[in-house]
Design a protein around this motif. Structure first.
Motif, PDB file in Angstrom:
ATOM      1  N   LEU A 102      47.031 -27.022  -6.636  1.00  0.00           N
ATOM      2  CA  LEU A 102      45.836 -26.366  -7.170  1.00  0.00           C
ATOM      3  C   LEU A 102      45.584 -26.805  -8.612  1.00  0.00           C
ATOM      4  N   GLY A 103      46.648 -26.915  -9.381  1.00  0.00           N
ATOM      5  CA  GLY A 103      46.501 -27.339 -10.775  1.00  0.00           C
ATOM      6  C   GLY A 103      45.850 -28.703 -10.894  1.00  0.00           C
ATOM      7  N   TYR A 104      46.245 -29.629 -10.016  1.00  0.00           N
ATOM      8  CA  TYR A 104      45.680 -30.973 -10.096  1.00  0.00           C
ATOM      9  C   TYR A 104      44.314 -31.071  -9.420  1.00  0.00           C
ATOM     10  N   PHE A 105      44.007 -30.115  -8.529  1.00  0.00           N
ATOM     11  CA  PHE A 105      42.648 -30.059  -7.989  1.00  0.00           C
ATOM     12  C   PHE A 105      41.649 -29.645  -9.077  1.00  0.00           C
ATOM     13  N   ILE A 106      42.031 -28.654  -9.891  1.00  0.00           N
ATOM     14  CA  ILE A 106      41.076 -28.165 -10.886  1.00  0.00           C
ATOM     15  C   ILE A 106      41.130 -28.951 -12.194  1.00  0.00           C
ATOM     16  N   GLY A 137      36.660 -19.439  -8.084  1.00  0.00           N
ATOM     17  CA  GLY A 137      37.811 -19.635  -7.209  1.00  0.00           C
ATOM     18  C   GLY A 137      39.111 -19.194  -7.842  1.00  0.00           C
ATOM     19  N   VAL A 138      39.301 -19.553  -9.120  1.00  0.00           N
ATOM     20  CA  VAL A 138      40.523 -19.139  -9.825  1.00  0.00           C
ATOM     21  C   VAL A 138      40.556 -17.622  -9.979  1.00  0.00           C
ATOM     22  N   ALA A 139      39.403 -17.014 -10.289  1.00  0.00           N
ATOM     23  CA  ALA A 139      39.334 -15.553 -10.421  1.00  0.00           C
ATOM     24  C   ALA A 139      39.663 -14.873  -9.096  1.00  0.00           C
ATOM     25  N   TRP A 150      49.227 -18.910 -13.016  1.00  0.00           N
ATOM     26  CA  TRP A 150      49.553 -19.492 -14.315  1.00  0.00           C
ATOM     27  C   TRP A 150      50.117 -20.907 -14.185  1.00  0.00           C
ATOM     28  N   LEU A 151      50.900 -21.152 -13.124  1.00  0.00           N
ATOM     29  CA  LEU A 151      51.492 -22.478 -12.975  1.00  0.00           C
ATOM     30  C   LEU A 151      50.402 -23.538 -12.809  1.00  0.00           C
ATOM     31  N   ALA A 152      49.413 -23.247 -11.959  1.00  0.00           N
ATOM     32  CA  ALA A 152      48.309 -24.183 -11.768  1.00  0.00           C
ATOM     33  C   ALA A 152      47.543 -24.398 -13.066  1.00  0.00           C
ATOM     34  N   LEU A 273      36.577 -22.512  -2.358  1.00  0.00           N
ATOM     35  CA  LEU A 273      35.614 -22.496  -3.463  1.00  0.00           C
ATOM     36  C   LEU A 273      35.858 -23.674  -4.401  1.00  0.00           C
ATOM     37  N   ILE A 274      37.126 -23.958  -4.665  1.00  0.00           N
ATOM     38  CA  ILE A 274      37.469 -25.059  -5.567  1.00  0.00           C
ATOM     39  C   ILE A 274      37.191 -26.406  -4.898  1.00  0.00           C
ATOM     40  N   TRP A 275      37.489 -26.526  -3.595  1.00  0.00           N
ATOM     41  CA  TRP A 275      37.183 -27.768  -2.882  1.00  0.00           C
ATOM     42  C   TRP A 275      35.677 -28.020  -2.854  1.00  0.00           C
ATOM     43  N   LEU A 276      34.898 -26.955  -2.659  1.00  0.00           N
ATOM     44  CA  LEU A 276      33.445 -27.092  -2.682  1.00  0.00           C
ATOM     45  C   LEU A 276      32.974 -27.547  -4.061  1.00  0.00           C
ATOM     46  N   ALA A 277      33.571 -26.974  -5.088  1.00  0.00           N
ATOM     47  CA  ALA A 277      33.234 -27.370  -6.459  1.00  0.00           C
ATOM     48  C   ALA A 277      33.524 -28.853  -6.679  1.00  0.00           C
TER      49      ALA A 277
END
Length: 303
Positions: A102-106, A137-139, A150-152, A273-277
């Motif tokens: 997730l961290g590297y996706f965002i 998405g993060v929220a 927090w790790l992401a 949501l993050i993938w769509l973004a």
């Protein structure tokens, strides 16, 4: 039409693929405390890169480029890289591979925000939508987890800030990475000496495979970075932006399907949501590139 393969695409794709399989390597070192893995990664990477400079006879050239400003800049980059590596190694060993992905996706969206804040870059209208979707998405994941991911966020922001410093730094990839690892080499070496003296060292005191894996962390770290450097010079930024999703995608698949990490409805909605973004962000970038340079875009399509 005869298809031509851009060697830069091969180099960059190879780098991202290797990064995508990193969880397998560092999962094999889960018995070793993360700070020790980090220290070995720094020490062996620096020695490997220094060896490359010696073979290429570039040590003197690098020395002549050094100024106090450059040293401070690359010290900052080295510290950020160490934070990123430590968080990643710990996350993989502790069973948070999905969250590291997730961290590297965002990360690309974080880099956009940092560019606006620190480089006074201006977002195009359609770039605001993916940034907002990623924040939602993060929220959502925060509410679903009952805690901030927090790790992401540590991975995304540490690597984003690292990229920001690299954007402003003047050295090439090989010289820069050598200086970055060299700037934190002595603390890392000192830490390894301390754990050896106190009888807590893993290197040479466990299975032979464990010791070998620790010794090879330098090569494992440096090779994809050098491949990436070779690819980045040969492909458009938009292509590089699309290829970068190879690594977190592979990490995500490993976390869910190989290591059996939980991935329920909450994670599915937040990640979606993050993938769509990212899909909107990537499509907007490709279209913007085509509008700005249609000749280059046509050539890219034929590559």
């Amino acid at each position: 039409m005869r298809l031509k393969t851009n060697p830069g695409v091969i180099f960059a794709a190879a780098a991202y693929t290797l990064w995508g399989f990193f969880p397998i390597y560092f999962k094999a070192l889960k018995a070793v405390p993360a700070p020790q893995v980090l220290a070995h990664r720094i020490v062996w990477a620096f020695l490997f890169l220094l060896g490359v400079l010696v073979v290429r006879r570039e040590v003197g050239a690098l020395r002549r480029l050094l100024t106090p400003r450059i040293l401070v800049s690359y010290l900052g980059a080295g510290v950020l890289l160490a934070i990123n590596w430590l968080a990643y190694v710990w996350g993989v060993a502790a069973g948070y591979i999905v969250e590291t992905s997730l961290g590297y996706f965002i990360n690309p969206l974080v880099s956009v925000v940092l560019g606006v804040l620190f480089l006074r870059e201006r977002l195009r209208p359609w770039q605001w939508l993916p940034v907002g979707l990623a924040a939602v998405g993060v929220a959502y994941l925060t509410v679903g987890y009952g805690r901030l991911p927090w790790l992401a966020l540590v991975l995304a922001f540490s690597f984003g800030l690292y990229g920001l410093l690299k954007k402003l730094a003047p050295l090439n990839a090989l010289h820069g990475l050598t200086l970055e690892t060299g700037s934190v080499f002595l603390p890392a070496l000192g830490y390894l000496v301390a754990v050896e003296v106190t009888g807590q060292a893993a290197f040479g005191h466990g299975p032979a495979v464990q010791t070998l894996l620790l010794a090879l962390t330098g090569v494992v770290t440096a090779v994809p970075l050098l491949l990436f450097a070779g690819g980045a010079r040969r492909v458009p930024l938009t292509t590089l932006g699309l290829l970068q999703y190879i690594a977190p995608s592979l990490q995500f698949l490993l976390g869910v399907f190989v290591y059996g990490e939980p991935f329920g409805l909450t994670q599915l909605v937040g990640f979606s949501l993050i993938w769509l973004a990212l899909a909107i962000f990537s499509a907007e970038g490709v279209l913007a590139q085509r509008r700005q340079n249609p000749v280059e875009a046509e050539a890219l399509g034929d590559a």
